[in-house]
Design a protein around this motif. Structure first.
Motif, PDB file in Angstrom:
ATOM      1  N   GLU A 121       4.995  11.242   1.553  1.00 57.70           N
ATOM      2  CA  GLU A 121       5.200  12.098   2.579  1.00 57.70           C
ATOM      3  C   GLU A 121       6.845  11.246   3.074  1.00 57.70           C
ATOM      4  O   GLU A 121       7.783  11.829   3.533  1.00 57.70           O
ATOM      5  CB  GLU A 121       4.307  12.244   3.756  1.00 57.70           C
ATOM      6  N   THR A 122       6.638   9.918   3.231  1.00 54.51           N
ATOM      7  CA  THR A 122       7.585   9.109   3.896  1.00 54.51           C
ATOM      8  C   THR A 122       8.759   9.106   2.893  1.00 54.51           C
ATOM      9  O   THR A 122       9.845   9.210   3.354  1.00 54.51           O
ATOM     10  CB  THR A 122       7.034   7.758   4.188  1.00 54.51           C
ATOM     11  N   ILE A 127      14.403  11.015   1.498  1.00 53.53           N
ATOM     12  CA  ILE A 127      15.099  11.701   0.494  1.00 53.53           C
ATOM     13  C   ILE A 127      15.767  12.750   1.069  1.00 53.53           C
ATOM     14  O   ILE A 127      17.171  13.240   0.963  1.00 53.53           O
ATOM     15  CB  ILE A 127      14.472  11.767  -0.879  1.00 53.53           C
ATOM     16  N   ASN A 128      15.092  13.718   1.861  1.00 51.85           N
ATOM     17  CA  ASN A 128      15.593  15.026   2.425  1.00 51.85           C
ATOM     18  C   ASN A 128      16.720  14.509   3.529  1.00 51.85           C
ATOM     19  O   ASN A 128      17.578  15.259   3.468  1.00 51.85           O
ATOM     20  CB  ASN A 128      14.377  15.729   2.789  1.00 51.85           C
ATOM     21  N   ALA A 129      16.355  13.514   4.230  1.00 52.22           N
ATOM     22  CA  ALA A 129      17.533  13.009   5.238  1.00 52.22           C
ATOM     23  C   ALA A 129      18.866  12.456   4.571  1.00 52.22           C
ATOM     24  O   ALA A 129      19.651  12.892   4.894  1.00 52.22           O
ATOM     25  CB  ALA A 129      16.864  11.813   5.985  1.00 52.22           C
ATOM     26  N   MET A 130      18.657  11.735   3.441  1.00 51.12           N
ATOM     27  CA  MET A 130      19.688  11.530   2.649  1.00 51.12           C
ATOM     28  C   MET A 130      20.662  12.623   2.088  1.00 51.12           C
ATOM     29  O   MET A 130      21.664  12.687   2.237  1.00 51.12           O
ATOM     30  CB  MET A 130      19.305  10.619   1.311  1.00 51.12           C
ATOM     31  N   LEU A 168      18.470   6.733   4.959  1.00 50.64           N
ATOM     32  CA  LEU A 168      17.871   5.937   4.406  1.00 50.64           C
ATOM     33  C   LEU A 168      16.676   4.864   4.790  1.00 50.64           C
ATOM     34  O   LEU A 168      15.765   4.939   4.301  1.00 50.64           O
ATOM     35  CB  LEU A 168      18.765   5.083   3.289  1.00 50.64           C
ATOM     36  N   HIS A 169      17.127   4.402   5.976  1.00 49.68           N
ATOM     37  CA  HIS A 169      16.244   3.428   6.515  1.00 49.68           C
ATOM     38  C   HIS A 169      15.358   4.184   7.505  1.00 49.68           C
ATOM     39  O   HIS A 169      14.095   3.485   7.987  1.00 49.68           O
ATOM     40  CB  HIS A 169      16.977   2.383   7.136  1.00 49.68           C
ATOM     41  N   HIS A 170      15.616   5.188   8.235  1.00 50.43           N
ATOM     42  CA  HIS A 170      14.883   5.600   9.174  1.00 50.43           C
ATOM     43  C   HIS A 170      14.526   7.198   9.075  1.00 50.43           C
ATOM     44  O   HIS A 170      13.753   7.570   9.846  1.00 50.43           O
ATOM     45  CB  HIS A 170      15.528   5.647  10.708  1.00 50.43           C
ATOM     46  N   GLY A 171      14.930   7.583   7.946  1.00 55.17           N
ATOM     47  CA  GLY A 171      14.608   9.321   7.803  1.00 55.17           C
ATOM     48  C   GLY A 171      14.855  10.061   8.875  1.00 55.17           C
ATOM     49  O   GLY A 171      14.569  11.303   8.877  1.00 55.17           O
ATOM     50  N   VAL A 172      16.180   9.647   9.479  1.00 55.13           N
ATOM     51  CA  VAL A 172      16.951  10.475  10.516  1.00 55.13           C
ATOM     52  C   VAL A 172      17.879  11.457   9.677  1.00 55.13           C
ATOM     53  O   VAL A 172      18.742  11.201   8.962  1.00 55.13           O
ATOM     54  CB  VAL A 172      17.499   9.701  11.266  1.00 55.13           C
ATOM     55  N   ALA A 173      17.745  12.965  10.107  1.00 53.91           N
ATOM     56  CA  ALA A 173      18.532  13.918   9.632  1.00 53.91           C
ATOM     57  C   ALA A 173      19.866  13.626  10.361  1.00 53.91           C
ATOM     58  O   ALA A 173      19.995  14.188  11.488  1.00 53.91           O
ATOM     59  CB  ALA A 173      18.100  15.130   9.841  1.00 53.91           C
ATOM     60  N   ALA A 174      21.005  12.858  10.038  1.00 53.40           N
ATOM     61  CA  ALA A 174      22.167  12.757  10.609  1.00 53.40           C
ATOM     62  C   ALA A 174      23.521  13.489   9.918  1.00 53.40           C
ATOM     63  O   ALA A 174      23.733  13.362   8.960  1.00 53.40           O
ATOM     64  CB  ALA A 174      22.246  11.091  10.562  1.00 53.40           C
ATOM     65  N   LEU A 268      15.144   9.082  19.251  1.00 52.58           N
ATOM     66  CA  LEU A 268      14.640   9.289  17.878  1.00 52.58           C
ATOM     67  C   LEU A 268      13.771   8.498  17.432  1.00 52.58           C
ATOM     68  O   LEU A 268      13.662   7.164  17.734  1.00 52.58           O
ATOM     69  CB  LEU A 268      15.929   9.350  16.903  1.00 52.58           C
ATOM     70  N   GLN A 269      12.539   8.961  16.561  1.00 56.72           N
ATOM     71  CA  GLN A 269      11.612   7.959  16.144  1.00 56.72           C
ATOM     72  C   GLN A 269      12.018   7.881  14.475  1.00 56.72           C
ATOM     73  O   GLN A 269      12.238   8.893  13.827  1.00 56.72           O
ATOM     74  CB  GLN A 269      10.267   8.516  16.259  1.00 56.72           C
ATOM     75  N   ARG A 270      11.752   6.550  14.295  1.00 57.96           N
ATOM     76  CA  ARG A 270      11.760   6.305  12.738  1.00 57.96           C
ATOM     77  C   ARG A 270      10.772   6.578  11.971  1.00 57.96           C
ATOM     78  O   ARG A 270       9.714   6.931  12.421  1.00 57.96           O
ATOM     79  CB  ARG A 270      12.291   4.809  12.382  1.00 57.96           C
ATOM     80  N   VAL A 271      10.956   6.881  10.646  1.00 57.30           N
ATOM     81  CA  VAL A 271       9.616   7.090   9.733  1.00 57.30           C
ATOM     82  C   VAL A 271       8.820   5.887   9.747  1.00 57.30           C
ATOM     83  O   VAL A 271       9.539   4.807   9.631  1.00 57.30           O
ATOM     84  CB  VAL A 271      10.002   7.529   8.268  1.00 57.30           C
TER      85      VAL A 271
END
Length: 273
Positions: A121-122, A127-130, A168-174, A268-271
């Motif tokens: 899941e993480t 990958i989705n965020a990337m 890549l590092h935090h799973g944030v959709a940027a 924002l919260q990181r994965v």
């Protein structure tokens, strides 16, 4: 004798952990110059001895003792690396004994284990965020409903690498939005951004540094002209002030620090790995 110190980030995995921690350490010594190299996938004693010889030769040629920042979990590999004669800084060593004592269990020194995927899941979220960051780079897509953050800045101010790091590092959709000449003619947000004001974060940069970056991309162009850079930066900063958008200068700040500031400012919260 050279005043530049050789630093090697060595790991049985990608070396990203060693490099990230090592970079944070080296930035505390602003008066020194460092020539750094990352050597990943040192996953056997034989390979470690080869790397140790390479480091030893490099140090002798330079006339300075090299520094090795090591994130290998196998003590035999670490011992082999020590044949380099370098100053050895083990990323994990200061914590292992205390953790073993606290947890009542001995560590299992498996090569590559520290760099493995913890859960699907993480991994899937990162990958989705990337993919999101790449699809929404430089305004290519403007579907911002799913964005966690939208970085706004003039061209070449650091938007893209920061978005990729956040993904890549935090799973944030940027996503990121480049301010055009038309956008900068007004003191108001572009219409497509107004509905997402709470997600906006502005980046700025010293015009001279911006000119240097643009000159590498398009030498001698109006785009890279210092007056153009100065005019764009001033207009962007005026817009950020008028719209009360949080802003950070990227001139002397690392991507890691930019990302941390963006996340803390927007909550924002990181994965979790």
């Amino acid at each position: 004798m050279s005043t530049t110190r050789l630093v090697f980030y060595v790991s049985d995995g990608t070396g990203i952990t060693a490099e990230t921690i090592g970079h944070s350490l080296l930035t505390q010594f602003g008066g020194m110059q460092f020539n750094t190299s990352r050597i990943p996938f040192v996953d056997s004693v034989e390979r470690a001895l080869e790397v140790a010889e390479r480091i030893r030769v490099a140090g002798e040629a330079q006339g300075q003792r090299p520094i090795v920042i090591n994130s290998s979990v196998n003590p035999d590999i670490s011992a082999a690396l020590a044949h380099s004669g370098a100053l050895m800084l083990d990323v994990f060593e200061p914590f292992i004994e205390r953790l073993e004592s606290e947890l009542g269990e001995q560590r299992q020194a498996k090569v590559g284990q520290a760099h493995g995927m913890v859960d699907f899941e993480t991994y899937h979220r990162r990958i989705n965020a990337m993919n999101f960051a790449l699809a929404h780079d430089d305004g290519m897509s403007i579907n911002y409903d799913l964005a966690d953050v939208i970085l706004v800045a003039v061209s070449r101010a650091g938007k893209t690498p920061t978005c990729i790091y956040l993904a890549l590092h935090h799973g944030v959709a940027a996503a990121n939005y480049p301010l055009t000449d038309e956008d900068l003619e007004h003191d108001r947000l572009p219409p497509r951004l107004r509905a997402h004001r709470s997600k906006l974060f502005g980046l700025t940069i010293d015009p001279t540094r911006l000119q240097q970056i643009r000159q590498e991309r398009r030498p001698g162009s109006k785009y890279a002209d210092l007056e153009t850079c100065r005019s764009e930066v001033l207009a962007a900063e005026k817009l950020f002030r008028a719209e009360r958008i949080p802003v950070l200068s990227t001139t002397h700040v690392s991507i890691e620090e930019i990302s941390s500031k963006v996340m803390s400012t927007l909550g924002l919260q990181r994965v979790m790995y």
